[in-house]
Design an enzyme around this catalytic site. Structure first.
Site, mmCIF file in Angstrom:
data_model
loop_
_atom_site.group_PDB
_atom_site.id
_atom_site.type_symbol
_atom_site.label_atom_id
_atom_site.label_comp_id
_atom_site.label_asym_id
_atom_site.label_seq_id
_atom_site.Cartn_x
_atom_site.Cartn_y
_atom_site.Cartn_z
ATOM 1 N N ASP A 130 -37.089 0.615 -21.447
ATOM 2 C CA ASP A 130 -37.862 1.731 -20.900
ATOM 3 C C ASP A 130 -39.313 1.576 -21.316
ATOM 4 O OD1 ASP A 130 -35.742 3.104 -19.641
ATOM 5 O OD2 ASP A 130 -35.162 4.044 -21.517
ATOM 6 N N ASP A 146 -34.683 3.533 -13.149
ATOM 7 C CA ASP A 146 -34.480 4.981 -13.250
ATOM 8 C C ASP A 146 -35.177 5.703 -12.097
ATOM 9 O OD1 ASP A 146 -33.114 4.551 -15.650
ATOM 10 O OD2 ASP A 146 -34.880 4.967 -16.891
#
Length: 179
Positions: A130, A146
């Site tokens: 991330d 995502d």
């Protein structure tokens, strides 16, 4: 080449391209952000901030460390998404293309790409890479896959509620073969 086969190949290419873009973004983020302070893109709004092995679970870290569970659930989700996409292809080939069905087909492709992108990370790294951070709200750091999942889920709900005919909805969201 048959019309169905061509549609399948287009969707496979679309999904593969999105997965490649996701993986490239994660590679670039890892290479340029790991071990460094965050990179401000727009002050007070958006930054890139590598999260070292941070996401070992789902959103907000739920079910952290349950890699095998995520792999199994993701594979099941990919199979179900594939069935829905096959059903949409059948409707488009047998009853004619519609803009709504085509957008829905690509939206499911985006959902699949997000699932596959994060699945690759979980299998290869044991966690999801991330790096995208909204500065203006307290929100978890996330990645391109995502974004695919979030945007596609919103679009699927909106299209099912506002654009999709009931008979098409019933044909798409069934597991048995309609075509």
């Amino acid at each position: 080449m048959k019309k169905k086969t061509l549609l399948y190949l287009k969707m496979i290419a679309f999904v593969v391209i999105l997965v490649i873009l996701d993986q490239i973004s994660k590679f670039v983020a890892t290479a340029n952000l790991m071990g460094k302070s965050k990179y401000i893109v727009i002050k007070g709004l958006l930054s890139f901030n590598y999260l070292e092995g941070g996401n070992k679970g789902a959103a907000w870290g739920i079910f952290s460390g349950k890699i095998l569970m995520f792999v199994i659930i993701t594979i099941i989700a990919i199979v179900i998404i594939s069935i829905f996409m096959r059903n949409i292809t059948g409707i488009m080939c047998n009853e004619g293309k519609s803009a709504t069905l085509m957008v829905l087909q690509y939206t499911f492709g985006m959902l699949m790409a997000g699932a596959v992108g994060n699945l690759i990370d979980r299998v290869v790294n044991g966690s999801v890479v991330d790096f995208i951070c909204f500065e203006f709200i307290d929100f978890p750091i996330f990645n391109v896959a995502d974004c695919y999942v979030t945007v596609s889920c919103v679009l699927i709900v909106v299209m099912c509620l506002l654009k999709l005919k009931e008979e098409d909805f019933n044909k798409i969201f069934t597991i048995k073969k309609n075509y």
